[in-house]
Design a protein around this motif. Sequence first.
Motif, PDB file in Angstrom:
ATOM      1  N   SER A  30      51.933  84.212  65.906  1.00 28.36           N
ATOM      2  CA  SER A  30      51.615  83.041  66.539  1.00 28.36           C
ATOM      3  C   SER A  30      52.021  81.995  65.297  1.00 28.36           C
ATOM      4  O   SER A  30      52.782  81.113  65.471  1.00 28.36           O
ATOM      5  N   SER A  31      51.543  82.311  64.148  1.00 30.58           N
ATOM      6  CA  SER A  31      51.916  81.462  62.742  1.00 30.58           C
ATOM      7  C   SER A  31      53.336  81.627  62.523  1.00 30.58           C
ATOM      8  O   SER A  31      54.080  80.470  62.379  1.00 30.58           O
ATOM      9  N   PHE A  32      54.025  82.752  62.641  1.00 34.82           N
ATOM     10  CA  PHE A  32      55.401  82.864  62.611  1.00 34.82           C
ATOM     11  C   PHE A  32      56.209  81.952  63.507  1.00 34.82           C
ATOM     12  O   PHE A  32      57.157  81.592  63.064  1.00 34.82           O
ATOM     13  N   LYS A  33      55.756  82.200  64.611  1.00 39.48           N
ATOM     14  CA  LYS A  33      56.311  81.399  65.862  1.00 39.48           C
ATOM     15  C   LYS A  33      56.237  80.046  65.629  1.00 39.48           C
ATOM     16  O   LYS A  33      57.374  79.301  65.661  1.00 39.48           O
ATOM     17  N   SER A  34      55.090  79.689  65.210  1.00 37.14           N
ATOM     18  CA  SER A  34      55.193  78.091  64.911  1.00 37.14           C
ATOM     19  C   SER A  34      55.753  77.618  63.740  1.00 37.14           C
ATOM     20  O   SER A  34      56.457  76.590  63.704  1.00 37.14           O
ATOM     21  N   LEU A  35      56.010  78.544  62.782  1.00 37.92           N
ATOM     22  CA  LEU A  35      56.925  78.318  61.516  1.00 37.92           C
ATOM     23  C   LEU A  35      58.221  78.209  62.036  1.00 37.92           C
ATOM     24  O   LEU A  35      58.884  77.148  61.727  1.00 37.92           O
ATOM     25  N   LEU A  36      58.710  79.163  62.808  1.00 34.00           N
ATOM     26  CA  LEU A  36      60.215  79.327  63.246  1.00 34.00           C
ATOM     27  C   LEU A  36      60.313  77.766  63.998  1.00 34.00           C
ATOM     28  O   LEU A  36      61.527  77.308  64.074  1.00 34.00           O
ATOM     29  N   ASP A  37      59.413  77.676  64.994  1.00 34.15           N
ATOM     30  CA  ASP A  37      59.528  76.294  65.806  1.00 34.15           C
ATOM     31  C   ASP A  37      59.560  75.091  64.896  1.00 34.15           C
ATOM     32  O   ASP A  37      60.381  74.130  65.220  1.00 34.15           O
ATOM     33  N   THR A  38      58.625  75.017  63.980  1.00 30.88           N
ATOM     34  CA  THR A  38      58.829  73.859  63.038  1.00 30.88           C
ATOM     35  C   THR A  38      60.298  74.007  62.481  1.00 30.88           C
ATOM     36  O   THR A  38      61.005  72.728  62.324  1.00 30.88           O
ATOM     37  N   HIS A  39      60.738  74.946  61.945  1.00 35.54           N
ATOM     38  CA  HIS A  39      62.016  74.999  61.248  1.00 35.54           C
ATOM     39  C   HIS A  39      63.356  74.625  62.344  1.00 35.54           C
ATOM     40  O   HIS A  39      64.102  74.118  61.939  1.00 35.54           O
ATOM     41  N   TYR A  40      63.036  75.179  63.463  1.00 31.80           N
ATOM     42  CA  TYR A  40      64.091  74.987  64.361  1.00 31.80           C
ATOM     43  C   TYR A  40      64.163  73.486  64.523  1.00 31.80           C
ATOM     44  O   TYR A  40      65.005  73.023  64.759  1.00 31.80           O
ATOM     45  N   LYS A  41      62.873  73.041  65.043  1.00 31.74           N
ATOM     46  CA  LYS A  41      62.727  71.342  65.379  1.00 31.74           C
ATOM     47  C   LYS A  41      63.533  70.483  63.899  1.00 31.74           C
ATOM     48  O   LYS A  41      64.116  69.668  64.100  1.00 31.74           O
ATOM     49  N   MET A  42      63.260  71.147  62.776  1.00 35.08           N
ATOM     50  CA  MET A  42      63.787  70.528  61.602  1.00 35.08           C
ATOM     51  C   MET A  42      65.406  70.545  61.521  1.00 35.08           C
ATOM     52  O   MET A  42      66.132  69.635  61.253  1.00 35.08           O
ATOM     53  N   LEU A  43      65.752  71.758  62.021  1.00 30.95           N
ATOM     54  CA  LEU A  43      67.241  72.071  61.930  1.00 30.95           C
ATOM     55  C   LEU A  43      67.684  71.109  63.219  1.00 30.95           C
ATOM     56  O   LEU A  43      68.950  70.560  62.929  1.00 30.95           O
ATOM     57  N   ALA A  44      66.889  71.047  64.136  1.00 33.03           N
ATOM     58  CA  ALA A  44      67.544  70.067  65.388  1.00 33.03           C
ATOM     59  C   ALA A  44      67.697  68.796  64.917  1.00 33.03           C
ATOM     60  O   ALA A  44      68.540  67.797  65.407  1.00 33.03           O
ATOM     61  N   LEU A  45      66.802  68.311  64.143  1.00 34.64           N
ATOM     62  CA  LEU A  45      66.950  66.848  63.770  1.00 34.64           C
ATOM     63  C   LEU A  45      67.935  66.683  62.768  1.00 34.64           C
ATOM     64  O   LEU A  45      68.288  65.538  62.783  1.00 34.64           O
ATOM     65  N   ASP A  46      68.133  67.584  62.032  1.00 32.81           N
ATOM     66  CA  ASP A  46      69.341  67.387  60.950  1.00 32.81           C
ATOM     67  C   ASP A  46      70.493  67.375  61.704  1.00 32.81           C
ATOM     68  O   ASP A  46      71.441  66.721  61.122  1.00 32.81           O
ATOM     69  N   GLU A  47      70.767  67.974  62.701  1.00 32.65           N
ATOM     70  CA  GLU A  47      71.779  67.894  63.523  1.00 32.65           C
ATOM     71  C   GLU A  47      72.160  66.854  64.183  1.00 32.65           C
ATOM     72  O   GLU A  47      73.307  66.248  64.391  1.00 32.65           O
ATOM     73  N   GLU A  48      71.207  65.933  64.474  1.00 28.96           N
ATOM     74  CA  GLU A  48      71.374  64.757  65.282  1.00 28.96           C
ATOM     75  C   GLU A  48      71.820  63.944  64.388  1.00 28.96           C
ATOM     76  O   GLU A  48      72.472  63.325  63.946  1.00 28.96           O
TER      77      GLU A  48
END
Length: 149
Positions: free
Chosen positions: A131-149
């Motif tokens: 759960s923590s890892f998934k949350s971390l991955l989600d957070t990094h994914y969101k961060m990556l997605a924000l950087d691409e915009e």
Amino acid sequence: MRITPIDIQQQQFKGKMFGGLDPQEVDTFLQTVAEEMESLVRENTDLKEQCKRASTEMEQMAQQEKNLRETMLAAQKITEEMKANAQKEAALVISEAELKAEKIVADAERRLAQLSDQIQEIRRQRLQFESSFKSLLDTHYKMLALDEE
């Protein structure tokens, strides 16, 4: 009155004047009777000694038989006592073995419970990690997605 060979040898006869006994013949006869009687007395004495020896041997054998019976009874009693002691000891060994077996089973059950608890804890930790890892991955994914915009 008992007559011994010596009594026969020392016996004296009165002779008659005319037509009496021949003293030489009487003495010879008495000597023969005395020797025969002496032989019979010796034989009788030997037989009495043999009888005494046989009686003594018989008493000894009877005593030995009695001792042997007593020994056999004592051995039988000791054997029965040893058998009873062996049975008691066997029962004690079995009882101790059963107690050890129960302790081993109880220890194994306790260890099983501990291992089950540990497995549950590890599963909980894994789920938490996932759960923590998934949350971390989600957070990094969101961060990556924000950087691409």
